[in-house]
Design a protein around this motif. Structure first.
Motif, mmCIF file in Angstrom:
data_model
loop_
_atom_site.group_PDB
_atom_site.id
_atom_site.type_symbol
_atom_site.label_atom_id
_atom_site.label_comp_id
_atom_site.label_asym_id
_atom_site.label_seq_id
_atom_site.Cartn_x
_atom_site.Cartn_y
_atom_site.Cartn_z
ATOM 1 N N VAL A 62 0.823 -1.205 0.000
ATOM 2 C CA VAL A 62 0.000 0.000 0.000
ATOM 3 C C VAL A 62 0.864 1.265 0.000
ATOM 4 N N LEU A 63 2.150 1.150 0.352
ATOM 5 C CA LEU A 63 3.027 2.312 0.411
ATOM 6 C C LEU A 63 3.852 2.496 -0.862
ATOM 7 N N ARG A 64 3.668 1.628 -1.833
ATOM 8 C CA ARG A 64 4.419 1.755 -3.079
ATOM 9 C C ARG A 64 4.006 3.021 -3.837
ATOM 10 N N PRO A 65 4.900 3.568 -4.656
ATOM 11 C CA PRO A 65 4.594 4.829 -5.364
ATOM 12 C C PRO A 65 3.316 4.778 -6.191
ATOM 13 N N GLY A 66 2.991 3.657 -6.809
ATOM 14 C CA GLY A 66 1.805 3.595 -7.659
ATOM 15 C C GLY A 66 0.547 3.175 -6.938
ATOM 16 N N SER A 67 0.582 3.105 -5.614
ATOM 17 C CA SER A 67 -0.566 2.645 -4.849
ATOM 18 C C SER A 67 -1.721 3.646 -4.916
ATOM 19 N N ASP A 68 -2.944 3.114 -4.713
ATOM 20 C CA ASP A 68 -4.134 3.977 -4.679
ATOM 21 C C ASP A 68 -4.180 4.848 -3.426
ATOM 22 N N LEU A 69 -3.261 4.643 -2.509
ATOM 23 C CA LEU A 69 -3.254 5.439 -1.275
ATOM 24 C C LEU A 69 -2.996 6.910 -1.562
ATOM 25 N N TRP A 70 -2.050 7.211 -2.443
ATOM 26 C CA TRP A 70 -1.570 8.589 -2.569
ATOM 27 C C TRP A 70 -2.593 9.551 -3.148
ATOM 28 N N PRO A 71 -3.451 9.150 -4.114
ATOM 29 C CA PRO A 71 -4.489 10.096 -4.544
ATOM 30 C C PRO A 71 -5.494 10.434 -3.437
ATOM 31 N N ILE A 190 -7.739 -1.205 -0.914
ATOM 32 C CA ILE A 190 -7.278 -0.848 0.434
ATOM 33 C C ILE A 190 -8.376 -1.108 1.456
ATOM 34 N N LYS A 191 -9.604 -0.741 1.116
ATOM 35 C CA LYS A 191 -10.709 -0.899 2.051
ATOM 36 C C LYS A 191 -10.984 -2.365 2.359
ATOM 37 N N ALA A 192 -10.760 -3.254 1.393
ATOM 38 C CA ALA A 192 -11.071 -4.667 1.578
ATOM 39 C C ALA A 192 -10.011 -5.402 2.388
ATOM 40 N N ASP A 193 -8.858 -4.814 2.576
ATOM 41 C CA ASP A 193 -7.746 -5.458 3.281
ATOM 42 C C ASP A 193 -7.533 -4.718 4.600
ATOM 43 N N ALA A 200 -2.424 2.307 6.013
ATOM 44 C CA ALA A 200 -2.604 3.599 5.351
ATOM 45 C C ALA A 200 -2.862 4.710 6.364
ATOM 46 N N GLN A 201 -3.534 4.386 7.472
ATOM 47 C CA GLN A 201 -3.773 5.374 8.524
ATOM 48 C C GLN A 201 -2.541 5.565 9.400
ATOM 49 N N VAL A 202 -1.873 4.451 9.712
ATOM 50 C CA VAL A 202 -0.746 4.499 10.645
ATOM 51 C C VAL A 202 0.405 5.317 10.072
ATOM 52 N N VAL A 203 0.672 5.190 8.765
ATOM 53 C CA VAL A 203 1.818 5.882 8.193
ATOM 54 C C VAL A 203 1.648 7.399 8.315
ATOM 55 N N PHE A 204 0.419 7.898 8.156
ATOM 56 C CA PHE A 204 0.183 9.328 8.341
ATOM 57 C C PHE A 204 0.050 9.669 9.825
ATOM 58 N N GLY A 205 -0.584 8.760 10.589
ATOM 59 C CA GLY A 205 -0.732 8.998 12.017
ATOM 60 C C GLY A 205 0.600 9.131 12.725
ATOM 61 N N LEU A 206 1.596 8.377 12.253
ATOM 62 C CA LEU A 206 2.923 8.480 12.858
ATOM 63 C C LEU A 206 3.562 9.846 12.603
#
Length: 311
Positions: A62-71, A190-193, A200-206
């Motif tokens: 989920v932290l890879r550059p092309g992940s759907d997380l970043w948009p 992301i939502k299904a896993d 995805a929350q922890v990386v920003f929460g940190l």
């Protein structure tokens, strides 16, 4: 939502429902035990660093550059602020001046704040039954905060911990509404896993928690020569491992599975066992036996939520 078959409360389902409140109660007790061992905001930061390391093998993609997380980083940054950066930091800070039982009882008012926030910000109507239940729960919180002295309520002196845990409850209610009302374009992978969604929350929460921790250290009173703000040793290591694995990963995973099996209403009822477990642990480990007003507050809070959740 009522149960439709006895299989839903099988031993496995019952275990899933009991694990989260047990872990959350343990989190409050360990947070109390860590007072004087590690600063509270630093404890929260170290907890989620360990959780991040454990999540990386499960959902590092989920932290890879092309992940759907970043948009969608703004949404996860807000979730990380409320659920990772604020909620537990405020609870650990509250435990400096309040007991685990008080903290968990006041935190049991979260469903009430969810009702209020839903009405104010999401135009969700509150039924008469829900309002009655919310009033009962708030009365229970008042009983706990007033230490049972309702006659002197106007002159009661709130300890900082009571106010901090109320702020934490409001933050968690907002966090819960953000989860309940996701945007239509939220990435389904992301939502299904569960591990990816939490990571995805922890990386920003940190990032938020690191900023709060820096502020804690900058405002910390000067230490005497030879003293250390963190007492490194096996108690700290054991406490960090517990809060990183139990309340962070195990409780989160069990909660998601339990809600999927029995629905949020039934799971919410079980979550209010947290003060009961906290009372038993506090009496055993901290020699802080519950008082009669704790029982009265617990009955009113749980009773109010039961009234609210009935059809």
């Amino acid at each position: 939502m009522p149960l439709t078959s006895s299989s839903r409360l099988s031993p496995a389902t019952l275990a899933l429902l009991l694990i989260p409140p047990l872990m959350w109660a343990g989190n409050a007790v360990v947070g109390r035990l860590m007072q004087g061992v590690v600063p509270p905001v630093t404890l929260n930061f170290l907890r989620w660093v360990l959780a991040l390391l454990m999540l990386l093998p499960l959902a590092g993609w989920v932290l890879r550059p092309g992940s759907d997380l970043w948009p969608h980083w703004r949404r996860f940054a807000l979730l990380g602020l409320l659920g990772v950066g604020m909620y537990n930091s405020l609870q650990y800070m509250a435990l400096k001046t309040s007991t685990p039982l008080n903290v968990t009882l006041v935190a049991s008012s979260i469903p009430v704040w969810m009702l209020i926030m839903g009405r104010v910000f999401y135009a969700v109507p509150i039924s008469r039954r829900a309002a009655m239940g919310a009033f009962m729960s708030l009365c229970g919180v008042v009983v706990v905060i007033a230490r049972g002295d309702l006659g002197g309520l106007l002159s009661v002196r709130l300890v900082p911990g009571d106010l901090l845990v109320l702020l934490a409850a409001v933050a968690w209610a907002w966090y819960s509404w953000l989860l309940a009302r996701p945007p239509a374009n939220e990435p389904t992978a992301i939502k299904a896993d569960w591990a990816a969604f939490l990571l995805a929350q922890v990386v920003f929460g940190l990032l938020w928690s690191a900023g709060f921790t820096a502020g804690e250290w900058l405002t910390m009173p000067a230490l005497a020569p030879g003293d250390s703000a963190i007492q490194w040793g096996w108690p700290l290591v054991a406490g960090l491992l517990f809060v990183a694995v139990g309340p962070s990963l195990l409780a989160y995973r069990s909660w998601g599975a339990a809600v999927g099996r029995v629905g949020p209403a039934m799971a919410g009822i079980f979550s209010n066992l947290t003060p009961l477990f906290a009372a038993l642990m506090s009496a055993t480990l901290l020699r802080e036996p519950p008082q009669l007003y704790h029982l009265a507050g617990f009955v009113m809070i749980v009773g109010g939520i039961l009234v609210s959740s009935r059809r």
